[in-house]
Design a protein around this motif. Structure first.
Motif, PDB file in Angstrom:
ATOM      1  N   VAL A 131       0.861  -1.183   0.000  1.00  0.00           N
ATOM      2  CA  VAL A 131       0.000   0.000   0.000  1.00  0.00           C
ATOM      3  C   VAL A 131       0.892   1.226   0.000  1.00  0.00           C
ATOM      4  CG1 VAL A 131      -1.847   1.246   1.191  1.00  0.00           C
ATOM      5  CG2 VAL A 131      -1.754  -1.267   1.296  1.00  0.00           C
ATOM      6  N   CYS A 132       0.717   2.070  -0.994  1.00  0.00           N
ATOM      7  CA  CYS A 132       1.539   3.275  -1.063  1.00  0.00           C
ATOM      8  C   CYS A 132       1.157   4.218   0.076  1.00  0.00           C
ATOM      9  CB  CYS A 132       1.344   3.964  -2.417  1.00  0.00           C
ATOM     10  SG  CYS A 132       2.324   5.474  -2.547  1.00  0.00           S
ATOM     11  N   PRO A 133       2.126   4.725   0.831  1.00  0.00           N
ATOM     12  CA  PRO A 133       1.804   5.578   1.978  1.00  0.00           C
ATOM     13  C   PRO A 133       1.273   6.952   1.566  1.00  0.00           C
ATOM     14  CG  PRO A 133       4.184   5.424   1.675  1.00  0.00           C
ATOM     15  CD  PRO A 133       3.575   4.478   0.689  1.00  0.00           C
ATOM     16  N   TYR A 134       1.406   7.330   0.287  1.00  0.00           N
ATOM     17  CA  TYR A 134       1.056   8.690  -0.114  1.00  0.00           C
ATOM     18  C   TYR A 134      -0.464   8.850  -0.310  1.00  0.00           C
ATOM     19  CZ  TYR A 134       2.558  13.211  -2.143  1.00  0.00           C
ATOM     20  OH  TYR A 134       2.798  14.532  -2.393  1.00  0.00           O
ATOM     21  N   HIS A 135      -1.048   8.067  -1.259  1.00  0.00           N
ATOM     22  CA  HIS A 135      -2.502   8.176  -1.488  1.00  0.00           C
ATOM     23  C   HIS A 135      -3.186   6.820  -1.451  1.00  0.00           C
ATOM     24  CE1 HIS A 135      -0.225  11.276  -3.803  1.00  0.00           C
ATOM     25  NE2 HIS A 135      -1.017  12.100  -3.129  1.00  0.00           N
ATOM     26  N   GLN A 136      -2.477   5.846  -0.890  1.00  0.00           N
ATOM     27  CA  GLN A 136      -3.030   4.518  -0.598  1.00  0.00           C
ATOM     28  C   GLN A 136      -3.423   3.689  -1.818  1.00  0.00           C
ATOM     29  OE1 GLN A 136      -4.055   7.247   1.643  1.00  0.00           O
ATOM     30  NE2 GLN A 136      -2.214   6.462   2.630  1.00  0.00           N
ATOM     31  N   TRP A 137      -2.802   3.904  -2.933  1.00  0.00           N
ATOM     32  CA  TRP A 137      -2.975   2.917  -4.010  1.00  0.00           C
ATOM     33  C   TRP A 137      -2.367   1.609  -3.498  1.00  0.00           C
ATOM     34  CZ3 TRP A 137      -2.284   4.476  -9.807  1.00  0.00           C
ATOM     35  CH2 TRP A 137      -3.098   5.584 -10.097  1.00  0.00           C
ATOM     36  N   SER A 138      -3.045   0.493  -3.838  1.00  0.00           N
ATOM     37  CA  SER A 138      -2.525  -0.786  -3.336  1.00  0.00           C
ATOM     38  C   SER A 138      -2.246  -1.745  -4.490  1.00  0.00           C
ATOM     39  CB  SER A 138      -3.502  -1.408  -2.333  1.00  0.00           C
ATOM     40  OG  SER A 138      -4.773  -1.556  -2.925  1.00  0.00           O
ATOM     41  N   TYR A 139      -1.260  -2.586  -4.251  1.00  0.00           N
ATOM     42  CA  TYR A 139      -0.768  -3.498  -5.300  1.00  0.00           C
ATOM     43  C   TYR A 139      -0.702  -4.921  -4.762  1.00  0.00           C
ATOM     44  CZ  TYR A 139       0.760   0.889  -7.405  1.00  0.00           C
ATOM     45  OH  TYR A 139       0.799   2.160  -7.922  1.00  0.00           O
ATOM     46  N   GLU A 140      -1.034  -5.878  -5.641  1.00  0.00           N
ATOM     47  CA  GLU A 140      -0.915  -7.305  -5.306  1.00  0.00           C
ATOM     48  C   GLU A 140       0.576  -7.692  -5.233  1.00  0.00           C
ATOM     49  OE1 GLU A 140      -3.699  -8.945  -4.933  1.00  0.00           O
ATOM     50  OE2 GLU A 140      -5.201  -7.925  -6.176  1.00  0.00           O
ATOM     51  N   LEU A 141       0.811  -8.894  -4.682  1.00  0.00           N
ATOM     52  CA  LEU A 141       2.195  -9.377  -4.625  1.00  0.00           C
ATOM     53  C   LEU A 141       2.786  -9.547  -6.029  1.00  0.00           C
ATOM     54  CD1 LEU A 141       1.965 -12.096  -1.802  1.00  0.00           C
ATOM     55  CD2 LEU A 141       2.518  -9.667  -1.585  1.00  0.00           C
ATOM     56  N   ASN A 142       1.900  -9.809  -7.018  1.00  0.00           N
ATOM     57  CA  ASN A 142       2.410  -9.950  -8.398  1.00  0.00           C
ATOM     58  C   ASN A 142       2.585  -8.600  -9.093  1.00  0.00           C
ATOM     59  OD1 ASN A 142      -0.092  -9.067  -9.179  1.00  0.00           O
ATOM     60  ND2 ASN A 142      -0.771 -11.019 -10.053  1.00  0.00           N
ATOM     61  N   GLY A 143       2.330  -7.516  -8.351  1.00  0.00           N
ATOM     62  CA  GLY A 143       2.558  -6.174  -8.890  1.00  0.00           C
ATOM     63  C   GLY A 143       1.305  -5.521  -9.470  1.00  0.00           C
ATOM     64  N   GLY A 144       0.233  -6.302  -9.645  1.00  0.00           N
ATOM     65  CA  GLY A 144      -0.984  -5.742 -10.231  1.00  0.00           C
ATOM     66  C   GLY A 144      -1.622  -4.681  -9.328  1.00  0.00           C
ATOM     67  N   LEU A 145      -2.185  -3.630  -9.930  1.00  0.00           N
ATOM     68  CA  LEU A 145      -2.868  -2.582  -9.142  1.00  0.00           C
ATOM     69  C   LEU A 145      -4.197  -3.141  -8.643  1.00  0.00           C
ATOM     70  CD1 LEU A 145      -3.109   0.359  -8.143  1.00  0.00           C
ATOM     71  CD2 LEU A 145      -4.057   0.943 -10.390  1.00  0.00           C
ATOM     72  N   ARG A 146      -4.405  -3.155  -7.339  1.00  0.00           N
ATOM     73  CA  ARG A 146      -5.657  -3.675  -6.753  1.00  0.00           C
ATOM     74  C   ARG A 146      -6.679  -2.548  -6.623  1.00  0.00           C
ATOM     75  NH1 ARG A 146      -7.788  -6.894  -2.245  1.00  0.00           N
ATOM     76  NH2 ARG A 146      -6.396  -8.584  -2.873  1.00  0.00           N
ATOM     77  N   ARG A 147      -6.248  -1.410  -6.041  1.00  0.00           N
ATOM     78  CA  ARG A 147      -7.212  -0.356  -5.752  1.00  0.00           C
ATOM     79  C   ARG A 147      -6.563   1.010  -5.830  1.00  0.00           C
ATOM     80  NH1 ARG A 147      -9.585   1.230  -0.829  1.00  0.00           N
ATOM     81  NH2 ARG A 147     -11.470   2.287  -1.531  1.00  0.00           N
ATOM     82  N   ALA A 148      -7.291   1.967  -6.387  1.00  0.00           N
ATOM     83  CA  ALA A 148      -6.843   3.357  -6.419  1.00  0.00           C
ATOM     84  C   ALA A 148      -7.981   4.177  -5.798  1.00  0.00           C
ATOM     85  CB  ALA A 148      -6.566   3.793  -7.852  1.00  0.00           C
ATOM     86  N   PRO A 149      -7.944   4.426  -4.491  1.00  0.00           N
ATOM     87  CA  PRO A 149      -9.094   4.998  -3.778  1.00  0.00           C
ATOM     88  C   PRO A 149      -9.570   6.328  -4.376  1.00  0.00           C
ATOM     89  CG  PRO A 149      -7.363   4.365  -2.246  1.00  0.00           C
ATOM     90  CD  PRO A 149      -6.795   4.218  -3.606  1.00  0.00           C
TER      91      PRO A 149
END
Ligand code: FES
Ligand code: FE
Length: 380
Positions: free
Chosen positions: A104-122
């Motif tokens: 989970v990116c600490p800046y705007h909380q975009w989150s990524y799967e272990l395989n690198g795929g983007l899971r969520r962009a709030p």
């Protein structure tokens, strides 16, 4: 040309060979070209599977100014992602290691799967304003070979590591390289160009005069013939241990429990350490009967290179019972510190405007020019 091709014949050193002209060691422009042509093209060592035994385990690895996340995605798969968020580029993590379900990116909380795929962009609006498929973390290539994790900053290297190196040799597998643990890591900052350090490692002309500890353990004369076969991007092969010694240590005696199947073996002697090398930015792996060492070079700038040495023993060995770390590291810790001084002094001379390279010793420095020629081919 395929940059990961193994040398088809032993290089032939010539009496007229020299190292490179001064520019190659001091030019910022050449260093920038190396980033693109060399550092983003070759395989280097990143770590060992023992660092990430469980799904979600990760560690950070730095090479050529890039931060990579090395993560275990599944029992079979290890991945490497650039530590750069696809939103506005923040680093996803600064922790050296850990275990996560998602990054989970600490800046705007975009989150990524272990395989690198983007899971969520709030809070991003629906309706196709972002294409999740195009916003996965930037991948680097990662492969596990005999328990060691290697990376290539290119997501599509010209050759896979296994294509380049082939299957691990039986002698190495007998030492069970996957069943070791790290016990010590030294990171030296060497104030010199990375090729100055490379050249120093490629020759043992200086060893007799400068490395009393190494001379106790390694057969320096035979090492000239061993290194004479070094040339291309990678090679399998170790270095000759002095006859009669059991391992590389200051006494020649074991410094830890024998590795792998050597534990039950009555004849412990291994006259050549098992190993491999990746070039031109050097990774050197050496497995002895009772411990292993890995050297890794990381160019930081045109005039600075980090030289990391990691020591391993079998994973069930107990400090104070089976090994003393100080004894395991003794030979190479002393040798590294001697080489740092030699390289820094060498580089100070190379910086002089009067420097022009002199002739190499065809036998004792026989590996230097073939490896530099391979480097020059990559730079074309
Ligand atoms: Fe990572 Fe914005 S920079 S979510
Ligand atoms: Fe040396």
């Amino acid at each position: 040309m395929n940059t990961l091709e193994r040398p088809k014949r032993a290089p032939v050193p010539r009496a007229t060979d020299t190292t490179l002209s001064r520019d190659y060691y001091i030019s910022q422009e050449i260093f920038e070209r190396e980033i693109e042509k060399v550092f983003f093209k070759q395989w280097t060592f990143a770590g060992h599977v023992s660092q990430i035994p469980n799904v979600g385990d990760y560690f950070l690895h730095t090479f050529a100014g890039e931060s990579l996340i090395i993560v275990r995605e599944s029992a079979e798969t290890v991945r490497a992602h650039f530590n750069v968020c696809r939103h506005r580029g923040s680093q996803l993590t600064k922790a050296g290691s850990g275990n996560v379900k998602l990054f989970v990116c600490p800046y705007h909380q975009w989150s990524y799967e272990l395989n690198g795929g983007l899971r969520r962009a709030p809070m991003m609006p629906d309706g196709g304003c972002i294409d999740y498929d195009k916003l996965a973390l930037n991948p680097a290539a990662a492969e596990v070979w005999a328990g060691m994790i290697f990376v290539n900053l290119s997501p599509n290297p010209e050759q896979t590591l296994i294509q380049a190196l082939g299957e691990p040799p039986a002698g190495l597998l007998k030492l069970e390289p996957e069943n070791v643990k790290e016990i010590c890591r030294d990171q030296l900052l060497v104030r010199g160009n990375w090729k100055t350090l490379l050249e120093n490692y490629l020759e043992c002309y200086h060893c007799a005069g400068s490395h009393p500890e190494l001379g106790v353990a390694f057969d320096i004369q035979s090492s000239y013939d061993q290194t004479a076969t070094w040339g291309g991007a990678c090679f399998l092969g170790g270095e000759p241990v002095r006859k009669g010694l059991v391992t590389v240590s200051m006494t020649g005696d074991l410094v830890s429990k024998p590795l792998g199947r050597h534990a039950e073996d009555a004849t412990l002697q291994l006259e050549v350490a098992e190993g491999l090398g990746l070039l031109p930015v050097l990774t050197r792996v050496l497995f002895h009967v009772d411990h292993a060492i890995i050297h890794v070079m990381n160019p930081l700038s045109v005039g600075e290179v980090q030289w990391t040495t990691i020591w391993y023993v079998r994973k069930d060995a107990v400090e104070g019972v089976d090994y003393e770390t100080d004894r395991v590291v003794e030979v190479w810790r002393a040798t590294n510190s001697e080489d740092k001084e030699l390289c820094e002094r060498n580089y100070q001379g190379v910086l002089s405007r009067v420097f022009v390279p002199g002739p190499l010793n065809p036998r004792a420095e026989g590996a230097v020019r073939p490896v530099l020629d391979h480097y020059l081919q990559m730079m074309e």
